[in-house]
Motif scaffolding. Structure first.
Motif, PDB file in Angstrom:
ATOM      1  N   GLU A  17       1.621  32.988   1.584  1.00  9.68           N
ATOM      2  CA  GLU A  17       2.331  31.884   2.229  1.00  9.68           C
ATOM      3  C   GLU A  17       4.071  32.351   2.003  1.00  9.68           C
ATOM      4  O   GLU A  17       4.734  32.173   2.767  1.00  9.68           O
ATOM      5  CB  GLU A  17       2.113  30.541   1.654  1.00  9.68           C
ATOM      6  CG  GLU A  17       3.109  29.301   2.419  1.00  9.68           C
ATOM      7  CD  GLU A  17       3.297  29.295   3.743  1.00  9.68           C
ATOM      8  OE1 GLU A  17       4.035  28.883   4.498  1.00  9.68           O
ATOM      9  OE2 GLU A  17       2.318  29.886   4.509  1.00  9.68           O
ATOM     10  N   LEU A  18       4.174  32.444   0.569  1.00  7.36           N
ATOM     11  CA  LEU A  18       5.752  32.945   0.379  1.00  7.36           C
ATOM     12  C   LEU A  18       6.169  34.098   0.923  1.00  7.36           C
ATOM     13  O   LEU A  18       7.184  34.184   1.556  1.00  7.36           O
ATOM     14  CB  LEU A  18       5.899  33.016  -1.108  1.00  7.36           C
ATOM     15  CG  LEU A  18       5.887  31.860  -2.003  1.00  7.36           C
ATOM     16  CD1 LEU A  18       5.658  32.009  -3.465  1.00  7.36           C
ATOM     17  CD2 LEU A  18       6.954  30.772  -1.736  1.00  7.36           C
ATOM     18  N   PRO A 103       7.380  21.423   1.158  1.00  6.52           N
ATOM     19  CA  PRO A 103       7.397  22.211  -0.141  1.00  6.52           C
ATOM     20  C   PRO A 103       5.979  22.485  -0.653  1.00  6.52           C
ATOM     21  O   PRO A 103       4.682  21.966  -0.828  1.00  6.52           O
ATOM     22  CB  PRO A 103       7.882  21.003  -0.989  1.00  6.52           C
ATOM     23  CG  PRO A 103       8.348  20.027  -0.016  1.00  6.52           C
ATOM     24  CD  PRO A 103       7.560  19.964   1.251  1.00  6.52           C
ATOM     25  N   LEU A 104       5.731  23.783  -1.518  1.00  6.85           N
ATOM     26  CA  LEU A 104       4.474  24.292  -2.123  1.00  6.85           C
ATOM     27  C   LEU A 104       3.893  23.309  -3.007  1.00  6.85           C
ATOM     28  O   LEU A 104       2.767  23.126  -3.001  1.00  6.85           O
ATOM     29  CB  LEU A 104       4.994  25.681  -2.859  1.00  6.85           C
ATOM     30  CG  LEU A 104       5.211  26.597  -1.696  1.00  6.85           C
ATOM     31  CD1 LEU A 104       5.615  27.984  -2.525  1.00  6.85           C
ATOM     32  CD2 LEU A 104       4.195  26.954  -1.028  1.00  6.85           C
ATOM     33  N   ALA A 105       5.007  22.702  -3.754  1.00 11.79           N
ATOM     34  CA  ALA A 105       4.196  21.588  -4.732  1.00 11.79           C
ATOM     35  C   ALA A 105       3.596  20.484  -4.208  1.00 11.79           C
ATOM     36  O   ALA A 105       2.446  19.843  -4.578  1.00 11.79           O
ATOM     37  CB  ALA A 105       5.385  20.926  -5.589  1.00 11.79           C
ATOM     38  N   GLU A 106       4.122  19.929  -2.883  1.00 11.93           N
ATOM     39  CA  GLU A 106       3.580  19.079  -2.087  1.00 11.93           C
ATOM     40  C   GLU A 106       2.222  19.410  -1.692  1.00 11.93           C
ATOM     41  O   GLU A 106       1.068  18.814  -1.806  1.00 11.93           O
ATOM     42  CB  GLU A 106       4.415  18.642  -0.996  1.00 11.93           C
ATOM     43  CG  GLU A 106       3.885  17.468   0.039  1.00 11.93           C
ATOM     44  CD  GLU A 106       4.826  17.419   1.086  1.00 11.93           C
ATOM     45  OE1 GLU A 106       4.191  17.327   2.362  1.00 11.93           O
ATOM     46  OE2 GLU A 106       5.926  16.910   0.905  1.00 11.93           O
ATOM     47  N   VAL A 107       1.952  20.745  -1.171  1.00 11.06           N
ATOM     48  CA  VAL A 107       0.798  21.245  -0.642  1.00 11.06           C
ATOM     49  C   VAL A 107      -0.243  21.402  -1.795  1.00 11.06           C
ATOM     50  O   VAL A 107      -1.432  20.971  -1.641  1.00 11.06           O
ATOM     51  CB  VAL A 107       0.962  22.661   0.271  1.00 11.06           C
ATOM     52  CG1 VAL A 107      -0.343  23.205   0.495  1.00 11.06           C
ATOM     53  CG2 VAL A 107       1.735  22.376   1.379  1.00 11.06           C
ATOM     54  N   MET A 108       0.159  21.819  -2.886  1.00 14.70           N
ATOM     55  CA  MET A 108      -0.683  22.077  -3.986  1.00 14.70           C
ATOM     56  C   MET A 108      -1.004  20.779  -4.534  1.00 14.70           C
ATOM     57  O   MET A 108      -2.176  20.427  -4.900  1.00 14.70           O
ATOM     58  CB  MET A 108      -0.162  22.732  -5.032  1.00 14.70           C
ATOM     59  CG  MET A 108       0.053  24.442  -4.465  1.00 14.70           C
ATOM     60  SD  MET A 108      -1.221  25.233  -3.972  1.00 14.70           S
ATOM     61  CE  MET A 108      -2.060  25.341  -5.326  1.00 14.70           C
ATOM     62  N   GLY A 125       0.539  24.886   6.382  1.00 15.08           N
ATOM     63  CA  GLY A 125       1.341  24.548   7.661  1.00 15.08           C
ATOM     64  C   GLY A 125       2.158  23.235   7.648  1.00 15.08           C
ATOM     65  O   GLY A 125       1.963  22.500   6.568  1.00 15.08           O
ATOM     66  N   LYS A 126       2.956  22.974   8.554  1.00 15.61           N
ATOM     67  CA  LYS A 126       4.133  21.968   8.687  1.00 15.61           C
ATOM     68  C   LYS A 126       3.014  20.758   8.718  1.00 15.61           C
ATOM     69  O   LYS A 126       2.003  20.718   9.202  1.00 15.61           O
ATOM     70  CB  LYS A 126       4.979  22.308   9.971  1.00 15.61           C
ATOM     71  CG  LYS A 126       5.637  23.375   9.684  1.00 15.61           C
ATOM     72  CD  LYS A 126       6.982  23.476  10.817  1.00 15.61           C
ATOM     73  CE  LYS A 126       7.766  24.549  10.443  1.00 15.61           C
ATOM     74  NZ  LYS A 126       8.827  24.785  11.010  1.00 15.61           N
ATOM     75  N   THR A 127       3.798  19.564   8.418  1.00 17.17           N
ATOM     76  CA  THR A 127       3.358  18.437   8.064  1.00 17.17           C
ATOM     77  C   THR A 127       2.919  17.794   9.618  1.00 17.17           C
ATOM     78  O   THR A 127       3.874  18.145  10.776  1.00 17.17           O
ATOM     79  CB  THR A 127       4.065  17.246   7.564  1.00 17.17           C
ATOM     80  OG1 THR A 127       5.387  17.267   7.941  1.00 17.17           O
ATOM     81  CG2 THR A 127       4.268  17.515   6.026  1.00 17.17           C
ATOM     82  N   LYS A 128       2.018  17.161   9.996  1.00 23.33           N
ATOM     83  CA  LYS A 128       1.602  16.686  11.138  1.00 23.33           C
ATOM     84  C   LYS A 128       2.331  15.278  11.430  1.00 23.33           C
ATOM     85  O   LYS A 128       2.017  14.281  10.650  1.00 23.33           O
ATOM     86  CB  LYS A 128       0.216  16.470  11.414  1.00 23.33           C
ATOM     87  CG  LYS A 128      -0.532  17.798  11.250  1.00 23.33           C
ATOM     88  CD  LYS A 128      -2.001  17.562  11.205  1.00 23.33           C
ATOM     89  CE  LYS A 128      -2.663  18.876  11.123  1.00 23.33           C
ATOM     90  NZ  LYS A 128      -3.962  18.958  10.502  1.00 23.33           N
ATOM     91  N   GLU A 129       2.872  15.233  12.371  1.00 20.97           N
ATOM     92  CA  GLU A 129       3.632  13.836  12.660  1.00 20.97           C
ATOM     93  C   GLU A 129       3.163  13.204  13.759  1.00 20.97           C
ATOM     94  O   GLU A 129       2.397  13.570  14.799  1.00 20.97           O
ATOM     95  CB  GLU A 129       5.069  14.346  13.122  1.00 20.97           C
ATOM     96  CG  GLU A 129       5.841  14.906  12.120  1.00 20.97           C
ATOM     97  CD  GLU A 129       7.312  15.573  12.577  1.00 20.97           C
ATOM     98  OE1 GLU A 129       7.634  15.146  13.505  1.00 20.97           O
ATOM     99  OE2 GLU A 129       8.104  15.935  11.801  1.00 20.97           O
TER     100      GLU A 129
END
Length: 129
Positions: A17-18, A103-108, A125-129
């Motif tokens: 991802e990075l 943010p990676l921390a949020e995903v992890m 992936g991007k957050t779903k809105e």
């Protein structure tokens, strides 16, 4: 063959991802150019975000109209203004909230809360809105 530990798989997914995020940012930065005309409007340089001159337009008769020092002043003024404009565009593009990834921390954090996702790799992936 042994199955990889979920944390190792997550680490490998984060590395991929990075790499993708870095590539995407470099592509966006490479597309940013600025073209600001000189005070007379007869000189238009194309400058990238690093201040490199990529192209230069001189209107017909520009070299005949100015002496050497005036032409240098026209060129430098247009290049300096174009460089400043390219930097502004770069800052706006790179800090556009619509283009920022999660943010990676949020995903992890989500991945860990869900019990390592049933051995699924984290979804960046991007957050779903």
């Amino acid at each position: 063959m042994r199955e990889l530990h979920p944390d190792v798989r997550a680490g490998l997914a984060m590395k991929r991802e990075l790499r993708h995020r870095i590539d995407e940012m470099q592509e966006r930065a490479a597309e940013i150019v600025a073209r600001r005309p000189s005070p007379s409007g007869l000189v238009i340089p194309e400058v990238d975000t690093r201040g490199r001159l990529r192209d230069l337009y001189l209107a017909p008769g520009t070299c005949d109209r100015f002496d050497t020092h005036e032409l240098i002043a026209e060129l430098m003024t247009a290049i300096v203004e174009s460089t400043a404009d390219a930097k502004r565009k770069y800052h706006l593009t790179m800090n556009d909230p619509a283009l920022l990834p999660r943010p990676l921390a949020e995903v992890m954090g989500e991945w860990r809360v869900n019990g390592s996702g049933g051995f699924q790799d984290p979804q960046f992936g991007k957050t779903k809105e």
